[in-house]
Design a protein around this motif. Structure first.
Motif, mmCIF file in Angstrom:
data_model
loop_
_atom_site.group_PDB
_atom_site.id
_atom_site.type_symbol
_atom_site.label_atom_id
_atom_site.label_comp_id
_atom_site.label_asym_id
_atom_site.label_seq_id
_atom_site.Cartn_x
_atom_site.Cartn_y
_atom_site.Cartn_z
ATOM 1 N N ARG A 9 22.494 52.658 73.296
ATOM 2 C CA ARG A 9 22.492 53.878 72.484
ATOM 3 C C ARG A 9 21.953 53.985 71.185
ATOM 4 O O ARG A 9 22.234 53.130 70.461
ATOM 5 C CB ARG A 9 24.224 54.331 72.609
ATOM 6 N N ASP A 10 21.341 55.054 70.826
ATOM 7 C CA ASP A 10 20.828 55.411 69.536
ATOM 8 C C ASP A 10 22.253 55.793 68.683
ATOM 9 O O ASP A 10 23.110 56.303 69.110
ATOM 10 C CB ASP A 10 20.023 56.504 69.540
ATOM 11 N N LEU A 82 19.130 61.546 64.186
ATOM 12 C CA LEU A 82 19.629 60.405 63.666
ATOM 13 C C LEU A 82 20.233 60.716 62.260
ATOM 14 O O LEU A 82 21.320 60.418 61.816
ATOM 15 C CB LEU A 82 18.567 59.567 63.457
ATOM 16 N N CYS A 83 19.541 61.605 61.358
ATOM 17 C CA CYS A 83 20.211 62.073 60.332
ATOM 18 C C CYS A 83 21.480 62.973 60.321
ATOM 19 O O CYS A 83 22.222 62.892 59.717
ATOM 20 C CB CYS A 83 19.171 62.881 59.624
ATOM 21 N N VAL A 84 21.097 63.990 61.371
ATOM 22 C CA VAL A 84 22.468 64.602 61.626
ATOM 23 C C VAL A 84 23.648 63.847 62.164
ATOM 24 O O VAL A 84 24.779 63.921 61.520
ATOM 25 C CB VAL A 84 22.163 65.775 62.768
ATOM 26 N N ASP A 144 21.062 50.868 69.104
ATOM 27 C CA ASP A 144 20.003 50.717 68.156
ATOM 28 C C ASP A 144 20.338 51.486 67.178
ATOM 29 O O ASP A 144 20.040 52.754 67.045
ATOM 30 C CB ASP A 144 18.851 51.368 69.029
ATOM 31 N N ALA A 145 20.730 50.760 66.123
ATOM 32 C CA ALA A 145 21.538 51.270 64.909
ATOM 33 C C ALA A 145 20.433 51.563 63.773
ATOM 34 O O ALA A 145 19.685 50.434 63.586
ATOM 35 C CB ALA A 145 22.538 50.678 64.626
ATOM 36 N N ARG A 146 20.282 52.697 63.344
ATOM 37 C CA ARG A 146 19.446 52.840 62.129
ATOM 38 C C ARG A 146 20.358 52.933 60.990
ATOM 39 O O ARG A 146 21.333 53.982 60.902
ATOM 40 C CB ARG A 146 18.598 54.090 62.311
#
Length: 231
Positions: A9-10, A82-84, A144-146
């Motif tokens: 998962r992102d 991703l930012c949200v 899948d971590a940013r």
């Protein structure tokens, strides 16, 4: 429908850095003993991208420089979502707001009602994309971590008021960077901390972003450089 809990998962993680030039500290909390993913570990706030995150409007967006790196090695453009997710998870898990005073043009989604009730709208220009890692195979949850670095000066609310936080993280605290390795940290957190320590006084986003790419077929260490797209 059965959900595959081992599917990747992102996710977005936020590293909030305080007093970077004097006594740098980072915001961390402890996961519960019964958590399926990294129980008892001391971690940064963060979590998975929700389906509705892509639909949330941002008053300001992340820099094109960072957005370009977020798009690299990705099947679709998740830079906005991703930012949200990063802003939402920071609010939910710590009660801190990355935003500016303003009104929502449309009624907020349920996950954002409490955020909107504070009189703020989310902003993303202060986020810096600094690290990416995929959870290795064999774990009960895979992400899948940013990782986003955020200077604490950009937070709109009291840095020591965690009263609005949910219960997902306990013992929220600002830990001196020099002391953080005395805590029970995940391996990847220690790797990310080394990157943060190397650039603690540098306010510019990194020219490239480390990426631990752990797939079933192979584990690779890469650098994301990005290529600015025409708009």
């Amino acid at each position: 429908m059965t959900i595959d809990k081992t599917a990747i998962r992102d996710a977005a993680t936020v590293i909030v850095l305080r007093d970077r030039y004097t006594d740098p500290r980072i915001l961390m909390g402890q996961r519960g003993a019964k958590a399926a993913f990294m129980p008892n570990k001391v971690v940064f706030p963060g979590g998975a991208v929700d389906a509705g995150d892509a639909d949330i409007a941002l008053a300001t967006r992340i820099s094109d420089f960072c957005a370009d790196r977020l798009r690299e090695d990705s099947a679709r453009d998740l830079s906005h979502a991703l930012c949200v997710a990063a802003i939402r998870e920071l609010w939910e898990e710590t009660g801190l707001i990355l935003g500016q005073k303003g009104s929502w043009s449309e009624p907020p989604a349920p996950d954002w009602e409490s955020f909107a009730a504070t009189g703020h709208v989310p902003t993303a220009e202060a986020l810096q994309f600094v690290f990416r890692a995929i959870t290795p195979p064999g774990r009960p949850r895979r992400f899948d971590a940013r990782f986003f670095l955020l200077d604490a000066d950009e937070i709109a609310t009291d840095l020591d008021d965690f009263s609005a936080a949910c219960e997902e993280l306990s013992h929220l605290q600002w830990i001196p960077l020099k002391d953080v390795r005395a805590f029970d940290l995940p391996f990847i957190t220690e790797v990310v901390l080394a990157e943060i320590e190397a650039r603690v006084t540098d306010r510019d986003p990194p020219p490239s972003v480390p990426f631990f790419k752990n797939y079933d077929e192979a584990s690779l260490f890469m650098q994301l450089y990005g290529r600015i797209q025409d708009r």
